[in-house]
Scaffold this active site. Structure first.
Site, PDB file in Angstrom:
ATOM      1  N   HIS A 167     -77.267 -35.109  19.186  1.00  0.00           N
ATOM      2  CA  HIS A 167     -77.518 -35.019  17.864  1.00  0.00           C
ATOM      3  C   HIS A 167     -79.160 -35.497  17.344  1.00  0.00           C
ATOM      4  CE1 HIS A 167     -73.682 -33.142  17.041  1.00  0.00           C
ATOM      5  NE2 HIS A 167     -73.111 -34.593  17.348  1.00  0.00           N
TER       6      HIS A 167
ATOM      7  N   ASP B 194     -76.644 -25.021  16.714  1.00  0.00           N
ATOM      8  CA  ASP B 194     -75.517 -25.477  17.638  1.00  0.00           C
ATOM      9  C   ASP B 194     -75.969 -25.665  19.067  1.00  0.00           C
ATOM     10  OD1 ASP B 194     -72.771 -25.630  18.131  1.00  0.00           O
ATOM     11  OD2 ASP B 194     -72.448 -23.466  18.381  1.00  0.00           O
TER      12      ASP B 194
ATOM     13  N   ASN C  57     -66.496 -29.689  10.066  1.00  0.00           N
ATOM     14  CA  ASN C  57     -66.955 -30.775  10.978  1.00  0.00           C
ATOM     15  C   ASN C  57     -66.224 -32.262  10.594  1.00  0.00           C
ATOM     16  OD1 ASN C  57     -70.411 -29.672  11.038  1.00  0.00           O
ATOM     17  ND2 ASN C  57     -68.423 -29.520  12.551  1.00  0.00           N
ATOM     18  N   TRP C  58     -65.617 -32.363   9.395  1.00  0.00           N
ATOM     19  CA  TRP C  58     -64.792 -33.557   9.172  1.00  0.00           C
ATOM     20  C   TRP C  58     -63.767 -33.801  10.181  1.00  0.00           C
ATOM     21  CZ3 TRP C  58     -67.087 -36.485   6.173  1.00  0.00           C
ATOM     22  CH2 TRP C  58     -67.938 -36.253   5.055  1.00  0.00           C
TER      23      TRP C  58
HETATM   24  C1  FPP Z   1     -73.775 -28.549  16.355  1.00  0.00           C
HETATM   25  O1  FPP Z   1     -73.732 -29.204  17.922  1.00  0.00           O
HETATM   26  C2  FPP Z   1     -74.529 -29.440  15.522  1.00  0.00           C
HETATM   27  C3  FPP Z   1     -73.817 -30.230  14.470  1.00  0.00           C
HETATM   28  C4  FPP Z   1     -72.619 -30.129  14.270  1.00  0.00           C
HETATM   29  C5  FPP Z   1     -74.667 -30.965  13.545  1.00  0.00           C
HETATM   30  C6  FPP Z   1     -76.026 -30.499  13.185  1.00  0.00           C
HETATM   31  C7  FPP Z   1     -76.944 -31.879  13.317  1.00  0.00           C
HETATM   32  C8  FPP Z   1     -78.180 -31.916  13.839  1.00  0.00           C
HETATM   33  C9  FPP Z   1     -79.034 -31.032  14.240  1.00  0.00           C
HETATM   34  C10 FPP Z   1     -78.876 -33.390  13.627  1.00  0.00           C
HETATM   35  C11 FPP Z   1     -79.098 -33.906  12.601  1.00  0.00           C
HETATM   36  C12 FPP Z   1     -79.342 -33.030  11.595  1.00  0.00           C
HETATM   37  C13 FPP Z   1     -80.421 -33.610  10.384  1.00  0.00           C
HETATM   38  C14 FPP Z   1     -80.587 -32.590   9.407  1.00  0.00           C
HETATM   39  C15 FPP Z   1     -81.214 -34.495  10.596  1.00  0.00           C
HETATM   40  P1  FPP Z   1     -72.477 -29.498  18.468  1.00  0.00           P
HETATM   41  O2  FPP Z   1     -72.107 -30.697  18.269  1.00  0.00           O
HETATM   42  O3  FPP Z   1     -71.215 -28.290  17.859  1.00  0.00           O
HETATM   43  O4  FPP Z   1     -72.709 -28.868  19.862  1.00  0.00           O
HETATM   44  P2  FPP Z   1     -71.711 -28.323  20.835  1.00  0.00           P
HETATM   45  O5  FPP Z   1     -71.124 -27.143  20.422  1.00  0.00           O
HETATM   46  O6  FPP Z   1     -72.647 -28.215  22.334  1.00  0.00           O
HETATM   47  O7  FPP Z   1     -70.534 -29.467  20.991  1.00  0.00           O
END
Ligand code: FPP
Length: 251
Positions: free
Chosen positions: A35, A18, A66-67
């Site tokens: 990401h 996260d 997440n969708w």
């Molecule tokens: C949370 O950060 C992360 C995700 C929803 C997706 C996880 C994806 C990756 C680590 C990158 C790609 C993955 C692979 C396996 C190559 P957030 O967007 O919720 O962060 P925030 O809470 O700060 O907005």
């Protein structure tokens, strides 16, 4: 460098990654850059897991919830995932990493499903570390799917309600055949389980860190593992019982 004791290492580490968005925001970048940098952390953590000999690593990469994110962000995450799998295949083969994906995979774009299938197939003979990505995954949905599967077996007469045990439930989860996680790591300071491994985490040790996922690299990982090694896991028994059992079995 921290000193880890091999016998005390967790067998299965699960991670809620996260903070990619916040990492990007702090740098006035768009979320996609967060990401991308998060994918670098994935690379480093998979490598470290294999190097120290932890046999199971599960990463919560895309939740059912997440969708709801903007279409362009979902598209970018799917692209990144495809790119990651293609780029990492050689390293997975060289290092004996077996890849698998759990969740409602059928909801992912067809091209992503194809790359997933190909990676699963190619890495299937590997035996060192199992890397599992939870994709379109939700713990409640997983339980619902398991309940449906068991209900169908009952309807067919293969089992009766008396056969419902913890083992039968576990066998019908997406994680059938996997050990429960010993350690859950969540980055970015949030203290929630966010619909992850609801059944499997009954006795899991939880480690939360304020570090944002793109900054969670080897050193941070080792700190989490070191903290885990310091914890006493009691599985409902008393501390004295655990010490007693240890002195009997560790002789
Ligand atoms: C949370 O950060 C992360 C995700 C929803 C997706 C996880 C994806 C990756 C680590 C990158 C790609 C993955 C692979 C396996 C190559 P957030 O967007 O919720 O962060 P925030 O809470 O700060 O907005």
């Amino acid at each position: 460098m921290v000193d880890l004791i091999p016998e005390k290492l967790p067998k299965h580490v699960a991670i809620i990654m996260d903070g990619n968005g916040r990492w990007a925001k702090q740098r006035a970048m768009n979320r996609i850059r967060g990401h991308e940098e998060g994918a670098e952390s994935v690379r480093e953590i998979v490598r470290a897991t294999r190097q120290i000999g932890i046999p199971w690593l599960t990463l919560y990469a895309f939740s059912e919830e997440n969708w709801k994110r903007p279409r362009y962000e979902i598209g970018a995450l799917m692209k990144l995932l495809k790119r990651f799998l293609k780029a990492e295949l050689n390293e997975m083969m060289e290092n004996g990493i077996k890849f698998q994906a759990i969740g409602r995979i059928y909801k992912l774009p067809r091209d992503v499903q194809e790359v997933l299938q190909e990676t699963v197939k190619k890495t299937s003979p590997n035996r060192e570390t199992v890397l599992t990505l939870a994709l379109s995954y939700g713990g409640r949905q997983e339980m619902m799917d398991a309940m449906r599967a068991i209900a169908q077996k009952i309807e067919k007469g293969d089992v009766t309600s008396r056969d419902i045990t913890e083992e039968l439930i576990a066998e019908n989860l997406y994680t059938a055949g996997m050990p429960d996680p010993d350690l859950l790591i969540r980055t970015s300071g949030e203290c929630r389980v966010s619909n992850f491994f609801l059944w499997q985490m009954a006795y899991t040790e939880i480690y939360m860190t304020p570090t944002l996922w793109p900054d969670f690299r080897r050193e941070e990982y080792f700190k989490a593992l070191e903290e885990y090694e310091r914890r006493e896991r009691r599985f409902g028994a008393t501390g004295d019982q655990v010490a007693d059992a240890k002195s009997r079995w560790d002789l």
